[in-house]
Motif scaffolding. Structure first.
Motif, PDB file in Angstrom:
ATOM      1  N   THR A 150      49.519  61.604  68.068  1.00  0.00           N
ATOM      2  CA  THR A 150      48.472  62.569  67.729  1.00  0.00           C
ATOM      3  C   THR A 150      47.832  62.216  66.391  1.00  0.00           C
ATOM      4  O   THR A 150      48.441  61.580  65.529  1.00  0.00           O
ATOM      5  N   LEU A 151      46.599  62.640  66.281  1.00  0.00           N
ATOM      6  CA  LEU A 151      45.868  62.633  65.024  1.00  0.00           C
ATOM      7  C   LEU A 151      45.416  64.065  64.797  1.00  0.00           C
ATOM      8  O   LEU A 151      44.695  64.627  65.627  1.00  0.00           O
ATOM      9  N   PHE A 190      49.012  61.794  60.982  1.00  0.00           N
ATOM     10  CA  PHE A 190      49.247  60.881  62.101  1.00  0.00           C
ATOM     11  C   PHE A 190      50.700  61.010  62.504  1.00  0.00           C
ATOM     12  O   PHE A 190      51.593  60.794  61.682  1.00  0.00           O
ATOM     13  N   ARG A 223      43.617  55.842  67.071  1.00  0.00           N
ATOM     14  CA  ARG A 223      43.393  57.048  66.263  1.00  0.00           C
ATOM     15  C   ARG A 223      42.544  56.735  65.036  1.00  0.00           C
ATOM     16  O   ARG A 223      41.777  57.573  64.566  1.00  0.00           O
TER      17      ARG A 223
END
Length: 143
Positions: A61-62, A114, A125
């Motif tokens: 994920t960002l 991050f 990302r």
């Protein structure tokens, strides 16, 4: 390959500073390039926008963090003064004066998280972060 008994060194956080204040534009861009983005508020009043990549154990994920109090006065002037002080310690160069002047034009900021840390060699990302920076006419700051 990293040694299995030595934890990887955490990457430094990346903060985006920008001349344009446009939290709604950020959310609209994220929805366009990452339709599954999860935003925890309205387009103009949000604290986190999470962009996911992959699934299961390979999920990354960002998260963009947004705090209007951070770029409001009197905090903002103090933050920019501190940034100018930090940059003023750099060796003289042809760009130093431009960098110091840039801090007087910045009006907006977003943080990033991050998870797991990003890979500087080809992490998708980072492409999303660069697109947001371009939208906002921003610069990235990594301590």
């Amino acid at each position: 390959m990293a040694h299995p008994l030595i934890p990887p060194i955490a990457m430094e956080p990346i903060t985006l500073f920008a001349r344009l204040v446009n939290p709604a534009g950020v959310v609209q861009l994220l929805r366009k390039i990452a339709p599954g983005v999860q935003v925890d508020g309205s387009d103009t009043d949000w604290e986190k926008a999470v962009v996911g990549f992959g699934t299961g154990r390979s999920r990354k994920t960002l998260t963009f963090t947004h705090d209007p109090d951070y770029y409001a006065e009197p905090n903002w002037s103090q933050q920019m003064s501190g940034m100018r002080g930090y940059f003023s310690r750099f060796p003289e160069s042809g760009r130093k004066e431009r960098v110091l002047l840039l801090t007087t034009a910045l009006k907006f900021s977003l943080g990033t998280i991050f998870e797991p840390d990003f890979d500087p060699d080809g992490d998708p990302r980072l492409d999303v972060l660069f697109r947001v920076a371009e939208l906002l006419d921003g610069v990235l700051f990594t301590p």
